[in-house]
Design an enzyme around this catalytic site. Structure first.
Site, PDB file in Angstrom:
ATOM      1  N   LYS A 194     -21.039  46.544  24.110  1.00  0.00           N
ATOM      2  CA  LYS A 194     -21.067  46.816  22.905  1.00  0.00           C
ATOM      3  C   LYS A 194     -19.918  47.970  22.764  1.00  0.00           C
ATOM      4  CE  LYS A 194     -24.506  44.614  21.244  1.00  0.00           C
ATOM      5  NZ  LYS A 194     -24.913  43.953  22.454  1.00  0.00           N
TER       6      LYS A 194
HETATM    7  C1  PLP Z   1     -27.458  40.738  17.257  1.00  0.00           C
HETATM    8  C2  PLP Z   1     -28.277  41.429  18.297  1.00  0.00           C
HETATM    9  N1  PLP Z   1     -29.209  41.516  18.248  1.00  0.00           N
HETATM   10  C3  PLP Z   1     -30.060  42.173  19.271  1.00  0.00           C
HETATM   11  C4  PLP Z   1     -29.535  42.331  20.405  1.00  0.00           C
HETATM   12  C5  PLP Z   1     -30.504  43.071  21.625  1.00  0.00           C
HETATM   13  O1  PLP Z   1     -30.021  44.238  21.993  1.00  0.00           O
HETATM   14  P1  PLP Z   1     -30.421  44.977  23.445  1.00  0.00           P
HETATM   15  O2  PLP Z   1     -29.633  43.680  24.524  1.00  0.00           O
HETATM   16  O3  PLP Z   1     -29.879  46.224  23.713  1.00  0.00           O
HETATM   17  O4  PLP Z   1     -31.791  44.670  23.674  1.00  0.00           O
HETATM   18  C6  PLP Z   1     -28.477  42.237  20.700  1.00  0.00           C
HETATM   19  C7  PLP Z   1     -27.784  42.456  21.875  1.00  0.00           C
HETATM   20  O5  PLP Z   1     -27.030  41.681  22.744  1.00  0.00           O
HETATM   21  C8  PLP Z   1     -27.539  41.558  19.620  1.00  0.00           C
HETATM   22  O6  PLP Z   1     -26.198  41.283  19.737  1.00  0.00           O
END
Ligand code: PLP
Length: 390
Positions: A194
């Site tokens: 990110k």
């Molecule tokens: C659009 C979107 N939503 C939710 C997530 C979930 O985040 P995390 O991987 O921190 O749980 C991500 C992460 O990759 C994402 O790109």
């Protein structure tokens, strides 16, 4: 550790999809926490929340263990529960739809806009039913979703909004409000690819103190702030973010502007290097005042191009690439659970079938971008000629 502005690499060196920018500031910040002995629920938590809220212009913020955890808690906080429907995009990372399922609510998909690739407000409006409780727009690939349209829809139909801003740190709406600063719970993710990383982690930004109190409690086993060590007045989870991760986040915030500027630079290099390839679609340019917070560089291959073969050709040249993203409703779990089939969301399905993420990170040199562009051009040309020959 890599630093901003690292130069080009030998032409045979492999180019990864993503690479975090970490340096001495992060090392110092983490070491300080280790030496303090307070690794969780320490002072860095509030500092990170305060600095992050200020950064996106939000009143409040709650740090959590991941974007997924943040989506779960945010949906609970706005009252999504069993039997409710949550309207969301099928062109997203699977977590945005899964979060509704954690509460036995149903994710209801609506098709996307072919240009921004975000949930189409008209399609979302058409999907509203008597069971709809919330809208969950996703700012996909860092491009702002059309929040004024979703806000009008939510007002008209009495719906809550939770924004999935996991990919959108640095994005700004046309009205000048940063993504995450509009007041509804908005959820960011800090996984290693990110714009800002804490390894794993997330943040919910919001405006209402009562919702912050609820999320803070539920991320910490349901403990109320004024309660004793082992007293819990509601169901909760362990969705805490450690002070080590918060310290990393604070250090990363300090270099965020520079990292975002570097990402924008790399995107501009790609735009130039990939221009003129017949049928290749590049990420949409900023329009009508909306500004992308660059996260990934995803192209859509020309119709008829063999994506798997293109990925193989790039890999043979030492370049990582990835089909990104698959349509959520066509994943086997969603097909089996809800009976989804091809043809339901044609724009999403067309985009998902052709999308390819190319290497993209702040330290990427012009030479590396040029190498990716050259190899992609060559791969597409080869694949095209082979298709003609057959
Ligand atoms: C659009 C979107 N939503 C939710 C997530 C979930 O985040 P995390 O991987 O921190 O749980 C991500 C992460 O990759 C994402 O790109």
């Amino acid at each position: 550790m890599a630093d901003l502005g690292a130069g080009g690499r030998a032409s045979d060196e492999s180019i990864p999809l993503a690479r975090p920018v970490l340096g001495e500031a992060e090392e110092r910040a983490v070491l300080e926490v280790l030496r303090s002995g307070q690794l969780s629920l320490g002072p860095r938590l509030e500092q990170f929340e305060g600095a992050f809220a200020a950064r996106v212009g939000a009143r409040l913020a709650c740090a959590v263990s991941s974007g997924t955890a943040g989506l779960h808690l945010a949906l609970r906080a706005v009252g999504v529960g069993e039997g409710d429907e949550v309207i969301t995009s099928p062109f997203s990372f699977v977590a945005s739809a899964n979060a509704a399922l954690f509460e036995r609510a149903r994710p209801v998909f609506a098709d996307i806009d072919p240009v921004t690739l975000n949930l189409d407000p008209d399609a979302a409006a058409a999907a509203v039913s008597g069971r709809t409780r919330a809208l969950l727009p996703v700012h996909i690939f860092g491009y702002p979703a059309d929040m004024p349209a979703f806000e009008a829809l939510a007002d008209a139909r009495g719906l809550a909004i939770v924004e999935d801003a996991c990919e959108a740190l640095g994005a700004v709406h046309a009205d000048g409000v940063a993504v995450g600063g509009r007041g509804h719970p908005a959820v960011f993710g800090f996984y290693a690819n990110k714009q800002l990383t804490t390894g794993e982690g997330g943040m919910v930004t919001l405006a209402q103190p009562a919702l912050k109190q609820l999320i803070d409690s539920e991320r910490n086993q349901g403990r109320a702030p004024d309660m004793g060590w082992l007293d819990h007045d509601r169901l909760g989870f362990n969705y805490r973010l450690s002070d080590i991760a918060c310290a990393l986040g604070i250090a990363q915030l300090g270099r965020l502007d520079a990292m975002l500027a570097e990402r924008a630079r790399v995107a501009a290099c790609y735009r130039e290097a990939l221009s003129g390839i017949d049928g290749l679609q590049l990420p949409c340019a900023d329009t009508n005042g909306d500004r992308r917070g660059w996260f990934v560089f995803v192209v859509q291959l020309p119709h008829g191009a063999d994506r798997d073969e293109t990925v193989r050709a790039l890999a043979a040249a030492g370049i990582q690439s990835k089909p990104y993203l698959p349509a959520i409703h066509l994943m086997s779990f969603y097909r089996e659970r809800f009976g989804h089939r091809e043809g339901e969301f044609p724009v999403c399905e067309d985009v998902a079938a052709r999308s390819l993420a190319l290497p993209f990170f702040p330290q990427m040199s012009e030479g590396q971008v040029a190498r990716v562009a050259t190899e992609l051009r060559a791969a597409l040309e080869r694949v095209r000629q082979e298709a003609v020959a057959h």
